[in-house]
Design an enzyme around this catalytic site. Structure first.
Site, PDB file in Angstrom:
ATOM      1  N   PRO A   1       0.790  -1.274   0.080  1.00 27.44           N
ATOM      2  CA  PRO A   1       0.027   0.103   0.015  1.00 27.44           C
ATOM      3  C   PRO A   1       0.973   1.320   0.266  1.00 27.44           C
ATOM      4  O   PRO A   1       2.012   1.366   0.644  1.00 27.44           O
ATOM      5  CB  PRO A   1      -0.840  -0.079   1.352  1.00 27.44           C
ATOM      6  CG  PRO A   1      -0.874  -1.427   1.425  1.00 27.44           C
ATOM      7  CD  PRO A   1       0.599  -2.129   0.915  1.00 27.44           C
ATOM      8  N   CYS A   2       0.407   2.155  -0.706  1.00 30.99           N
ATOM      9  CA  CYS A   2       1.177   3.375  -1.052  1.00 30.99           C
ATOM     10  C   CYS A   2       0.739   4.737  -0.313  1.00 30.99           C
ATOM     11  O   CYS A   2       1.256   5.641  -0.633  1.00 30.99           O
ATOM     12  CB  CYS A   2       1.109   3.697  -2.548  1.00 30.99           C
ATOM     13  SG  CYS A   2      -0.290   4.003  -3.122  1.00 30.99           S
ATOM     14  N   SER A   3      -0.506   4.465   0.401  1.00 34.27           N
ATOM     15  CA  SER A   3      -1.325   5.656   0.891  1.00 34.27           C
ATOM     16  C   SER A   3      -0.253   6.811   1.799  1.00 34.27           C
ATOM     17  O   SER A   3      -0.579   7.929   1.848  1.00 34.27           O
ATOM     18  CB  SER A   3      -2.402   5.563   1.604  1.00 34.27           C
ATOM     19  OG  SER A   3      -2.068   4.675   2.804  1.00 34.27           O
TER      20      SER A   3
ATOM     21  N   PHE B   1       2.991   7.442   1.327  1.00 32.77           N
ATOM     22  CA  PHE B   1       3.838   8.115   0.549  1.00 32.77           C
ATOM     23  C   PHE B   1       3.351   8.697  -0.589  1.00 32.77           C
ATOM     24  O   PHE B   1       4.205   9.391  -1.268  1.00 32.77           O
ATOM     25  CB  PHE B   1       4.877   7.078  -0.041  1.00 32.77           C
ATOM     26  CG  PHE B   1       5.160   6.080   0.931  1.00 32.77           C
ATOM     27  CD1 PHE B   1       6.250   6.427   2.125  1.00 32.77           C
ATOM     28  CD2 PHE B   1       4.721   4.581   1.200  1.00 32.77           C
ATOM     29  CE1 PHE B   1       6.652   5.765   3.081  1.00 32.77           C
ATOM     30  CE2 PHE B   1       5.198   3.644   2.155  1.00 32.77           C
ATOM     31  CZ  PHE B   1       6.109   4.188   3.108  1.00 32.77           C
TER      32      PHE B   1
END
Length: 359
Positions: free
Chosen positions: A94-96, A98
């Site tokens: 998951p990238c939220s 960054f």
């Protein structure tokens, strides 16, 4: 050669390349479709969100599937032998935390937060490291990690350094590349960082005298595909009354609703509601909503038919009543992973196989 418009039945014509992949944080199957397009056998997946897993299994029919947190999955003692003989372990953690679009991301680092994928409470910023523990356990030849461009910002440098350090500690050489998916033939400006970790006994080209960093050339520069180039059906949702009123003040240089609001009201909101024209490459698809306005076509949104092309997903994918924009916004564009995985096969796996046979 695949393009941004294709169907699942086209996979039946692909010649298998003999290499096996397992996908973590698999979502609805974006990266897995890409590997399949390139001839890989995607033998299974791990995903925490039951809705995403449902459509993954329905469309791609994996041999193994694990609906659970990566933390519990990596501790399993009942994993099949096949997972300990992988060519690639793929992971889009998951990238939220960054993403430059997440203005409150820094406040959430190191804390347990509500994670909408699976509606679970998790600490999100250790998921890459949990996956590295899984890599240590399964020992694939190659691990491919994908995340947002924001991970390369100076404030996140510590995280990248940790990824490098932890891979080195388990006997893997690593490099990374920033890739604009538009350069790979995807009709979308989607910049993502890809990490490529190679087990030390797997001989691949290196980029330094000491053989510390593996080298892979992903300098692909295809002609960017604009919105006017795709096959449009112009069946997107009609604009709300609010958007209609705002668009009465639209000027040709406006690229978002925020430009109009800033000019009229001095408010810095609406900059992620994009105004797109046929001569534009589409902005990054986001899982939040279909935030696009087409002034050349009565301010309608993009339709699902158009979104599938912009995301380079198979046209006949069954989303089981889930929102197409949500699934696409959470995923690696299949065409991007197809192009990247073809390079991994050509530059690394095929050569390693040949060198092994010659010894």
């Amino acid at each position: 050669m695949f393009t941004y418009k294709w169907n699942l039945k086209d996979l039946e014509k692909v010649e298998p390349n003999g290499f096996k992949v397992f996908s973590c944080f698999a979502g609805g199957g974006g990266s897995s479709q890409g590997y399949k397009m390139a001839g890989y056998e995607v033998i299974g997946c791990n995903e925490i969100d039951p809705r995403q897993m449902e459509i993954y299994k329905h469309n791609l029919k994996p041999k193994y599937s694990y609906l659970e947190d990566i933390r519990t999955f990596r501790l399993r003692e009942d994993l099949p032998e096949e997972l300990f003989n992988l060519d690639i372990l793929d992971a889009s953690f998951p990238c939220s935390l960054f993403s430059s679009a997440n203005l409150k991301a820094d406040d959430k680092k190191g804390k347990e937060v509500k994670f909408r994928e699976g509606q679970a409470n998790q600490v999100l910023d250790d998921l890459a490291f949990e996956t590295i523990h899984l890599v240590e356990k399964l020992q694939p030849k190659i691990a491919v990690f994908e995340n947002v461009k924001g991970l390369l910002q100076e404030k996140n440098k510590w995280y990248v350094e940790q990824i490098y350090s932890q891979f080195a500690n388990i006997g893997y050489k690593i490099c990374h590349h920033l890739v604009n998916c538009a350069d790979l033939g995807v009709p979308q400006k989607r910049e993502r960082v890809f990490f490529f970790a190679v087990r030390e006994d797997v001989e691949v080209p290196t980029s330094d005298l000491f053989g510390t960093y593996p080298h892979i050339d992903i300098n692909i520069k295809e002609t960017h595909i604009k919105i006017g180039d795709i096959d449009s059906d112009y069946k997107g949702k009609k604009p709300t009354e609010h958007i209609e009123n705002m668009m009465k003040h639209y000027l040709p240089n406006d690229t978002s609703l925020g430009d109009i609001r800033d000019r009229l009201e001095g408010k810095s909101t609406g900059f992620q509601t994009y105004i797109i024209r046929d001569n534009f490459v589409c902005n990054t698809l986001r899982a939040g909503s279909n935030d696009f306005i087409r002034p050349e076509y009565e301010n309608i949104n993009l339709s699902d038919y158009e979104l599938l092309q912009i995301g380079s997903w198979s046209q006949d994918y069954d989303f089981k009543k889930q929102k197409v924009i949500y699934v696409l916004g959470m995923s690696v564009p299949p065409l991007a992973m197809y192009k990247i995985s073809k390079e991994i096969e050509k530059q690394w796996l095929n050569k390693w196989n040949q060198n092994t046979k010659n010894k």
